[in-house]
Design a protein around this motif. Sequence first.
Motif, short mmCIF file in Angstrom:
data_model
loop_
_atom_site.label_atom_id
_atom_site.label_comp_id
_atom_site.label_asym_id
_atom_site.label_seq_id
_atom_site.Cartn_x
_atom_site.Cartn_y
_atom_site.Cartn_z
N VAL A 72 44.41 47.80 51.28
CA VAL A 72 43.06 47.29 51.49
C VAL A 72 42.38 47.12 50.12
O VAL A 72 42.39 48.05 49.31
CB VAL A 72 42.24 48.26 52.37
CG1 VAL A 72 40.80 47.78 52.50
CG2 VAL A 72 42.89 48.42 53.74
N PRO A 73 41.78 45.94 49.85
CA PRO A 73 41.11 45.75 48.56
C PRO A 73 39.79 46.51 48.48
O PRO A 73 39.04 46.60 49.46
CB PRO A 73 40.87 44.24 48.50
CG PRO A 73 40.80 43.81 49.93
CD PRO A 73 41.73 44.71 50.68
N VAL A 74 39.51 47.05 47.29
CA VAL A 74 38.25 47.75 47.03
C VAL A 74 37.65 47.14 45.76
O VAL A 74 38.29 47.12 44.71
CB VAL A 74 38.46 49.26 46.85
CG1 VAL A 74 37.14 49.94 46.46
CG2 VAL A 74 39.03 49.89 48.12
N PHE A 75 36.42 46.63 45.84
CA PHE A 75 35.79 45.96 44.71
C PHE A 75 35.49 46.94 43.58
O PHE A 75 35.15 48.10 43.83
CB PHE A 75 34.49 45.28 45.15
CG PHE A 75 34.71 44.07 46.02
CD1 PHE A 75 35.16 42.88 45.49
CD2 PHE A 75 34.47 44.14 47.39
CE1 PHE A 75 35.37 41.77 46.28
CE2 PHE A 75 34.66 43.03 48.20
CZ PHE A 75 35.12 41.86 47.65
N PRO A 76 35.60 46.46 42.31
CA PRO A 76 35.28 47.34 41.17
C PRO A 76 33.90 47.97 41.26
O PRO A 76 33.70 49.10 40.80
CB PRO A 76 35.37 46.37 39.97
CG PRO A 76 36.31 45.31 40.41
CD PRO A 76 36.07 45.14 41.88
N ASP A 77 32.95 47.25 41.87
CA ASP A 77 31.59 47.76 41.98
C ASP A 77 31.54 49.09 42.73
O ASP A 77 30.76 49.99 42.39
CB ASP A 77 30.71 46.71 42.69
CG ASP A 77 29.26 47.14 42.79
OD1 ASP A 77 28.72 47.59 41.76
OD2 ASP A 77 28.68 47.04 43.87
N PHE A 78 32.37 49.24 43.76
CA PHE A 78 32.37 50.49 44.53
C PHE A 78 32.92 51.65 43.69
O PHE A 78 32.46 52.80 43.82
CB PHE A 78 33.20 50.33 45.80
CG PHE A 78 32.62 49.35 46.78
CD1 PHE A 78 31.29 49.42 47.16
CD2 PHE A 78 33.40 48.34 47.32
CE1 PHE A 78 30.74 48.52 48.05
CE2 PHE A 78 32.86 47.43 48.21
CZ PHE A 78 31.53 47.52 48.59
N ILE A 79 33.90 51.36 42.84
CA ILE A 79 34.46 52.38 41.97
C ILE A 79 33.40 52.82 40.96
O ILE A 79 33.21 54.02 40.70
CB ILE A 79 35.72 51.86 41.24
CG1 ILE A 79 36.75 51.31 42.25
CG2 ILE A 79 36.33 52.96 40.39
CD1 ILE A 79 37.25 52.31 43.26
N ARG A 80 32.70 51.85 40.39
CA ARG A 80 31.63 52.17 39.43
C ARG A 80 30.56 53.06 40.08
O ARG A 80 30.11 54.04 39.50
CB ARG A 80 30.97 50.88 38.92
CG ARG A 80 31.84 50.05 38.03
CD ARG A 80 31.04 48.93 37.37
NE ARG A 80 31.93 48.10 36.59
CZ ARG A 80 32.51 46.99 37.03
NH1 ARG A 80 32.25 46.55 38.24
NH2 ARG A 80 33.32 46.30 36.26
N ARG A 81 30.13 52.66 41.26
CA ARG A 81 29.08 53.43 41.95
C ARG A 81 29.52 54.87 42.19
O ARG A 81 28.72 55.79 42.06
CB ARG A 81 28.76 52.77 43.30
CG ARG A 81 27.95 51.50 43.19
CD ARG A 81 27.54 51.06 44.58
NE ARG A 81 27.54 49.62 44.73
CZ ARG A 81 27.44 48.99 45.89
NH1 ARG A 81 27.37 49.70 47.01
NH2 ARG A 81 27.42 47.69 45.96
N ALA A 82 30.77 55.04 42.57
CA ALA A 82 31.27 56.39 42.85
C ALA A 82 31.17 57.28 41.62
O ALA A 82 30.76 58.44 41.71
CB ALA A 82 32.71 56.32 43.35
N VAL A 83 31.52 56.72 40.45
CA VAL A 83 31.50 57.52 39.22
C VAL A 83 30.06 57.78 38.77
O VAL A 83 29.68 58.92 38.47
CB VAL A 83 32.29 56.81 38.10
CG1 VAL A 83 32.18 57.60 36.79
CG2 VAL A 83 33.76 56.66 38.50
N ILE A 84 29.25 56.72 38.73
CA ILE A 84 27.89 56.85 38.21
C ILE A 84 27.03 57.75 39.09
O ILE A 84 26.20 58.52 38.60
CB ILE A 84 27.25 55.45 38.06
CG1 ILE A 84 27.99 54.66 36.97
CG2 ILE A 84 25.77 55.56 37.70
CD1 ILE A 84 27.58 53.20 36.89
N ALA A 85 27.24 57.66 40.42
CA ALA A 85 26.42 58.45 41.35
C ALA A 85 26.86 59.91 41.43
O ALA A 85 26.13 60.76 41.93
CB ALA A 85 26.46 57.83 42.74
#
Length: 445
Positions: free
Chosen positions: A354-367
């Motif tokens: 399943v594809p996961v957009f880079p934006d979701f990865i960024r949000r996970a780290v920053i948050a």
Amino acid sequence: MGVGRRFADLVAFIRYYAKAKRGGRFRTRAALEEWQDRQVRTFLAFVRSRSPFYREYYSGLDERDWQRYPMIDKTIMMAEFDRLNTVGIGREEALSLALEAEETRDFTPEIRGITIGLSSGTSGNRGLFLVSPKERVMWAATMLGKALPGSLFAEQRIAFFLRANSNLYGSVQKRRIQFQFFDLLDDVSVHIEHLNRYQPSIIVSPPSMLRLLGEAQMRGELNVTPAKIISVAEVLDPLDQSFLSTCFKQVIHQVYQCTEGFLATTCSHGTLHLNEDLLVIQKEYLDREQGKFVPIITDFTRTTQPIIRYRLNDILTEQTVPCPCGSVFTPIVAIEGRCDDLFYFPSVKNGELVPVFPDFIRRAVIAATPDVREYRVIQEGPQHVQIMLRGPEDKRQEMEDAVAASLCHILEGMGVRPPVIGFMPYEFVPGATKLRRVERRFTLV
């Protein structure tokens, strides 16, 4: 260059500059699109008469149906380079000159008056670009018209940080506008000393270098007060954007440009808008609900190396609400990165990736925690992710635990299996390599 030619270039420069300054003159989106259609059809007639590749590729097709013409990409452009350009320059001749320029760091040589450039090749496939003298004037005037604060006649000192210089960038230099090239391959200490002497009013740089300059400014080693900071060449991560805004006490602006065109600039509100007075960008949606799309470019201002229905490898996220600036040009929330950096994880239901957009990865780290100062997330395989974190060493374990928990929480909510996560110290040196905070290193079968 004769006096007559210099005067003609000056007149053209002022005309292009004024046009760029009033780029948002279209009252409605419909008026813009009608105008774009006329520009493209006129452009196509010229290109078909000069480019053997496009004449054959679009043979028998109705110009009124250009929005559904066959697409090209970087692979096709490079394979057909000799037949695609309209000035008869061969790929091997151009590539040889560009590589020699990178080796000697002398970027002034041309081929029959045509500037040759070479992209950084983040994807491993470096692209050549050709720019005529007329296009150089137009690019410089348009860039200044869209990005320069204040009047053309105000004094400006521009510091341009790039991996490679070019005649294209040198054409920015005007009577009251000083331009200094800062080579990204030089040590940051050299840049700090040079900047303290030069005192730029504008700094244009990839965010990875801006980050180092911002840290030097906070330590008191760098002492500059630029009126404008412009991020280029790399994805401007929200973490870096916030840090740089704090360091330099201003909105961080962006210019989105690549081998294929001058695609977008930020307005006075800091919103990134597509440069739809220069090109048409069609949208191949990856997720229409979330506004994520791949741009397909038709640049009707470049005739030397025509870009028509060119599919980029980038992921953009469109903004759904109008910008307060009032422009009808499409506003963009973010440039997420490349399609190659979509992460893929196995589905809990059936194991399919399943594809996961880079934006979701960024949000996970920053948050996850405010202690993270910098990061890189690298997917080595469908079930293996490496994360580099920079932050307080006495809080490293807490940071790692928080980031791992945040990433797993987001992925579980998307119905995919969380990966095995490994951690390592943060490392990246700005220079020849672009910073990619979110990067996939395995190839889909």
